[in-house]
Write an enzyme that holds these catalytic residues in place. Structure first.
Site, PDB file in Angstrom:
ATOM      1  N   ASP A  12      47.753   5.977  85.792  1.00 59.54           N
ATOM      2  CA  ASP A  12      47.945   6.726  87.025  1.00 59.54           C
ATOM      3  C   ASP A  12      46.629   7.226  87.597  1.00 59.54           C
ATOM      4  O   ASP A  12      46.552   8.304  88.156  1.00 59.54           O
ATOM      5  CB  ASP A  12      48.929   7.884  86.806  1.00 59.54           C
ATOM      6  CG  ASP A  12      48.539   8.732  85.609  1.00 59.54           C
ATOM      7  OD1 ASP A  12      47.500   8.452  84.997  1.00 59.54           O
ATOM      8  OD2 ASP A  12      49.282   9.674  85.293  1.00 59.54           O
TER       9      ASP A  12
ATOM     10  N   ASP B 290      45.031  14.566  73.474  1.00 56.86           N
ATOM     11  CA  ASP B 290      43.830  15.132  74.109  1.00 56.86           C
ATOM     12  C   ASP B 290      43.614  16.585  73.693  1.00 56.86           C
ATOM     13  O   ASP B 290      42.481  17.037  73.509  1.00 56.86           O
ATOM     14  CB  ASP B 290      43.864  14.977  75.626  1.00 56.86           C
ATOM     15  CG  ASP B 290      45.108  15.580  76.239  1.00 56.86           C
ATOM     16  OD1 ASP B 290      46.112  15.719  75.513  1.00 56.86           O
ATOM     17  OD2 ASP B 290      45.083  15.912  77.428  1.00 56.86           O
TER      18      ASP B 290
END
Lengths: 441, 659
Positions: free
Chosen positions: B389, B470
């Site tokens: 994205d 992350d």
């Protein structure tokens, strides 16, 4: 009357032999046409900018004999057809996967030129070790056939461990089993591992082709190139049964053991000494495709015929001081190296007998000798912790000899004098030899 | 052998035959004759033996081949013959469409291609596109036209569908509340009689060909506001056309073969499948001079958002210096359509059997993708990690090419990232400027192989841990004080609105106004100053020249920063210890930048732009740069607004949203 008959018979026979001769002439022509096929193939390949190189063992064998001459005269005229016309069913070329873009057009052109082709694809082994990844199947071999000669194009892939790999040639069920006499192929019975090689552009039989820069060492590699893939599926099953140790200690040990193995491999390879993964390290590879975190050391095997006195200084130079030396070259030699706060490296020397192979062990405090027996084995390449290393091809027999039929079950307490399945008492070193055969630093 | 041939020139004497004459002649040369005979016999023997051997050899070879032809070469897994699809010669499709309050389904030739009876889900108009030649489903969408703006999306979609395709519509629950005039007109133009009059809680089904005939329509009016229309079931037949009619007549090239394969399978990608003027699928951007990242593998992490992937790959393949051969798309799951997109662009794709759930699934997918990348490219020292994205800036590779040597040489670096968390339209200015930051932004970044292989891979969170990869990478245990290099103006743009941690509101608030570089070939400024020690010198120089702002003013006010351009200003905020971000968070809030957790800091210092002036924020006394504060200045303290109780948990949750 008899004389007449004899003459008639003779005349008839000569006639037949004439026919035979003609037939042979045809055969000769057929051999000539081999070169024609090769030339056509090289034309096809260069029109698509595909960098192939010649790896045919028969031709390279001939080339190797004249290598100096060929090297020195890159455009030297060679009137006769010396290399490409030697009788054979195939000419084998190699292609480095990353140097070309898979093109459909190649095959269209090939067909137009009259080639029939076969493409052998299979799973990508570089993804095999991965949990549940499925990529596109990759091409492993191509065969281009024109008239009665075929070109076998082997696709080489780069693998972790800085080496080249080619896949096995396996026919899917719907494939034409008689497309070419597959059994005569030089590459494809097993997967193979090779060093990366520099190439040399030469002109042989007035054809420009790339060949490995050093054909003799390449040919040497061909004979010992067999590669074993790790048993990833079984390793996954193993980890489902006994979950992997992900503790910090385990991570740290694996990291150290890996870097030790890399250092050892570098040192021994520089000396040109063949070695293989032995004992616990071999078991780790075979059972779980990884270093066993509780194994405490790294174990290598070397045939005693490959022993070199330089081994100890070379390791010292690489920053790995000798920790102890047991036995002597004639009997039960074993070396251990260890850096401070690091994992120990054990090198066992193996002695070949008529029907078995063994290595020895020595208990420092008692001078007792032990012997570990293994069935005969040969060496294969494999990939392990980003390294191209040898393991016994007959790994199961090797591991079973060492660890018994229960090798699949992890054991945390291990005594090298009693736990191995194949240990035998082997007497005691004579006291006067102790200073020599038991050296501890 | 000449001697053995009859000599035609010798004429027979009297009645003697030619043979006798010949014999006579030879008898006169006894010695010669003997010699010839022996020679001939020898010769014969040799030829016979050689030939017999040859025949035997050939026979044996042939026999061997037959016997064990290639048994070593047989695939050990004797795959079950792939059943060949029967050639579908059928010309007519039976289509069933059902619309009701709680369930919709569509069946084509008895095969259910859509079935939705989940509660609280799938409200609105379901649209299915079929290929008019094969009857295959090419697209499936649902537009919740009960909610605003969804009808616009539907119009957009319907306009993209190629002429001649078969469209199937059905309503679940409610589909008319926000169905505006434009959308109704589009439906009318497709041949629907009912669409213009669709109203509250009506049930409706419709099957028609775009730009052609109508195959059927059924409608059930809702009798009252509180009730739904009766369920409707439409059964109709659709006549298939020939394959040639359903395809465009593009010239036969490798590219168009890919395009044709793609366009006959899926719909909804607009002009890429246009017959007249298809948009290119090969971009050939200018190559980069001295491209240091040409051989760096690029891993694109994807899920099942094929339209996103399509947009992402277009921008990636248009970036200067891209090397398509190094790109691998990793798809989390066995989804066909993302794979179709990958194949359209001629890239390689790898599918991944999903492991675990939610965040852990993403995390496992990342691990597998990274490991696979380094397996596939064993020579690589780095990998570029992208997500599906993201838009990729035209100078993305140029940016990396100029900075990657730092990652190779400076051990104190963790990553290079294309994304500046604080780089909004109003806070980023200089495309040639880079920063060092203590946080890892992700969203288009470069990973060092040694970091992955030696540190991250061995202790990557296991599937049962529901961690974000992350967030895990940002933890001090992993980061170990190392920093990332980021640009002032981001080289990636996060356009994803649907996602695991993403929704429209969130995107609007935190991502939409992000600045994105569109200038090609930006020459980065003073890259060497990004090295660990050089950067400190640089910061001290910067602070030395910076003008201290008036700390009596409200830092949230625009007037806090003078109306100048190109100056350097500094302000001091209160920051008691390293982890005290109370004032910073409030400042970030009022500046409308990322405030959900702390990003973009370097030793208690933040760098951004305000009104085109470089604007430095120093946290006193925690920051080592506090010494630059004039003694007269009191650091600004901003208190969090009261009633924060409920909001405390928000940052932790929302912080995850950036994945």
């Amino acid at each position: 009357m008899q004389k007449i008959n004899r003459n008639v018979v003779l005349a008839l026979l000569s006639l037949t032999s004439l026919v035979f001769l003609l037939f042979q002439l045809c055969y000769y022509k057929f051999y000539l046409s081999q070169k024609h096929v090769v030339r056509k193939f090289l034309g096809l390949i260069s029109s698509h900018n595909i960098p192939v190189y010649l790896i045919d063992p028969l031709i390279l064998g001939l080339v190797d004999k004249d290598i100096e001459q060929i090297r020195s005269s890159p455009d030297g005229p060679s009137p006769e057809c010396k290399y490409f016309c030697a009788p054979r069913d195939f000419t084998t070329f190699a292609l480095l996967d990353k140097t070309w873009k898979h093109e459909v057009d190649l095959f269209r052109t090939a067909e137009k030129m009259g080639f029939q082709w076969l493409k052998i694809i299979n799973k990508d082994p570089r993804l095999d070790g991965m949990d549940d990844l499925s990529g596109m199947e990759i091409p492993l071999h191509y065969i281009f056939k024109l008239a009665s000669h075929a070109i076998h194009l082997v696709v080489f892939y780069e693998r972790s461990g800085n080496f080249l790999w080619h896949g096995p040639l396996r026919l899917k069920q719907h494939m034409d089993r008689k497309f070419v006499p597959f059994r005569k192929l030089h590459f494809g019975r097993y997967p193979g591992a090779y060093e990366k090689t520099e190439l040399l552009l030469v002109s042989i039989d007035a054809l420009k082709v790339q060949i490995p820069k050093n054909p003799s060492s390449f040919l040497e590699e061909v004979s010992h190139s067999r590669f074993l893939e790790c048993r990833y599926r079984e390793a996954r099953a193993f980890f489902q049964l006994y979950s992997d140790d992900a503790s910090l200690d385990a991570v740290e040990f694996r990291k150290k053991a890996k870097s030790l193995l890399h250092l050892a491999a570098l040192t021994l390879n520089n000396l040109g000494v063949n070695f293989w993964l032995s004992s616990g390290t071999c078991l780790g590879w075979y059972r779980q495709c990884n270093i066993i975190p509780h194994s405490k050391d790294v174990d290598l095997g070397i045939f005693i015929r490959d022993y070199k006195a330089d081994i100890i200084p070379a390791f010292q130079k690489a920053g790995l001081p000798l920790k102890h030396k047991f036995g002597k070259v004639e009997d039960s030699l074993e070396l251990s190296f260890q850096r401070e706060d690091d994992v120990k490296l054990d090198i066992f020397f193996f002695y070949e007998e008529d029907d078995h192979i063994w290595n020895g062990g020595t208990q420092a405090k008692s001078g007792k000798k032990f012997k570990y027996l293994f069935p005969k084995f040969t060496l294969c390449w494999t990939e392990f912790v980003e390294l191209k290393v040898h393991v016994p091809c007959e790994t199961l027999q090797y591991v079973e000899a060492n660890y018994g039929p229960e090798w699949k079950v992890p054991v945390k307490t291990w005594d090298w004098k009693s736990s191995p399945f194949n240990v035998q008492d082997n007497g005691v070193w004579p006291i006067d030899e102790w200073d020599n055969v038991i050296q501890i630093y | 052998m000449e001697e053995w041939k009859p000599n035609p020139t010798v004429k027979p004497h009297k009645k003697r035959s030619w043979y006798l004459a010949w014999k006579y002649k030879l008898m006169n040369q006894r010695a010669l004759r003997k010699l010839c005979q022996t020679g001939a016999v020898l010769f014969l023997l040799v030829t016979v033996i050689v030939n017999i051997k040859l025949i035997l050899d050939t026979r044996r070879a042939a026999y061997e081949e037959e016997e064990e032809s290639a048994q070593d070469y047989d695939d050990e897994m004797l795959n079950v013959e792939v059943p060949r699809h029967p050639v579908n010669n059928k010309k007519v499709l039976d289509v069933e469409v059902y619309s009701s309050r709680s369930k919709v389904y569509v069946a084509v030739d008895g095969t259910t291609v859509l079935e939705d009876e989940a509660r609280e889900q799938g409200r609105g108009i379901h649209v299915i596109v079929l290929n008019q030649a094969t009857g295959h489903v090419m697209a499936k969408r649902v537009f919740d036209t009960y909610s605003p703006h969804e009808d616009e999306a539907m119009v957009l979609f319907l306009n993209m569908v190629a002429r001649g395709r078969i469209l199937i519509f059905t309503i679940k629950d409610e589909g008319s509340f926000h169905l505006k005039e434009t959308a109704k007109n589009v439906l009318k133009s497709l041949g629907s009689q009912v669409a213009p009059f669709l109203s509250w809680r009506d049930m409706w089904t419709f099957v028609g060909k775009k730009g052609g005939e109508v195959y059927g329509e059924k409608h059930a009016k809702s009798p009252a506001l509180s009730t739904w229309g009766d369920p409707v079931l439409l059964k109709t037949e659709v006549h298939l056309t020939s394959v040639e009619d359903a395809e465009c007549h593009w010239p036969d090239t490798e590219l168009n073969r890919r395009r044709r394969r793609f366009c006959s399978k899926v719909e909804g990608y607009g002009s890429v499948c246009s017959c007249k003027d298809p948009t290119p699928i090969e971009f050939n951007p200018d190559p980069l001079k001295d491209n240091k990242v040409f051989d760096v593998p690029v891993a694109v992490i994807a899920g099942n958002r094929p339209n996103y992937l399509y947009r992402m790959l277009r921008s990636l393949l248009s970036a200067q210096g891209v090397n398509p051969q190094m790109i691998t798309v990793f798809i989390d799951g066995y989804y066909e359509e993302p794979m179709d997109v990958v194949e359209l662009f001629g890239l390689s794709g790898i599918q991944h059997t999903p492991i675990s759930i939610k965040n852990a699934r993403v995390s496992q997918h990342y691990k597998a993708s990274l490991t696979a990348t380094f397996n596939l490219f064993p020579d690589a020292k780095f990998a570029v990690v992208l997500e599906e994205d993201l838009d990729i800036s035209v100078d993305f590779f140029s940016f990396l090419s100029q900075s990657i040597h730092l990652l190779a040489e400076d051990e104190s670096l963790y990553c290079i990232s294309a994304w500046n968390d604080q780089g909004y339209e109003h806070t980023a200015e200089d495309p040639s400027l880079l920063y060092r930051v203590e946080t890892m932004p992700g969203l288009g970044w470069v990973l060092r192989k040694s970091l992955y292989k030696d540190e991250l891979e061995p202790k990557w969170p296991t599937p049962e841990k529901l961690w974000d990869w992350d967030m895990w990478m940002r933890m001090p245990e992993q980061r170990k004080g190392r920093e990332c290099i980021i640009p002032d103006i981001s080289r990636s743009y996060h356009f994803g609105i649907v996602g695991l941690n993403m929704n429209g509101y969130f995107h609007e608030a935190y991502f939409k106004k992000h600045k994105f570089n569109t200038v090609p070939n930006v020459q980065l400024k003073n890259v060497e100053s990004l090295r660990k020690d050089n950067y400190e010198t640089e910061i001290h120089r910067l602070l030395g020249e910076a003008e201290v702002l008036d700390h009596s003013k409200n830092p949230c006010e625009d007037s806090f920063v003078p109306d100048t351009e190109g100056r350097v200003y500094v302000m001091f905020i209160r920051m008691e210890q390293e982890a005290d971000f109370t004032t910073w968070t409030q400042l970030a809030k009022c500046l409308h930048i990322w405030d959900l957790d702390v990003r973009g800091n370097h030793k208690g210092l933040w760098r951004l732009f305000r009104k085109k002036n470089h604007f430095l924020v120093v946290g006193v006394p925690a920051s080592p740069y506090s010494s630059k504060k004039p003694s007269s200045v009191t650091p600004i303290f901003m208190e969090p607004p009261a009633k924060e109780e409920g909001a405390v948990a928000v940052p932790a949750v929302a912080a995850a949203e950036q994945t």
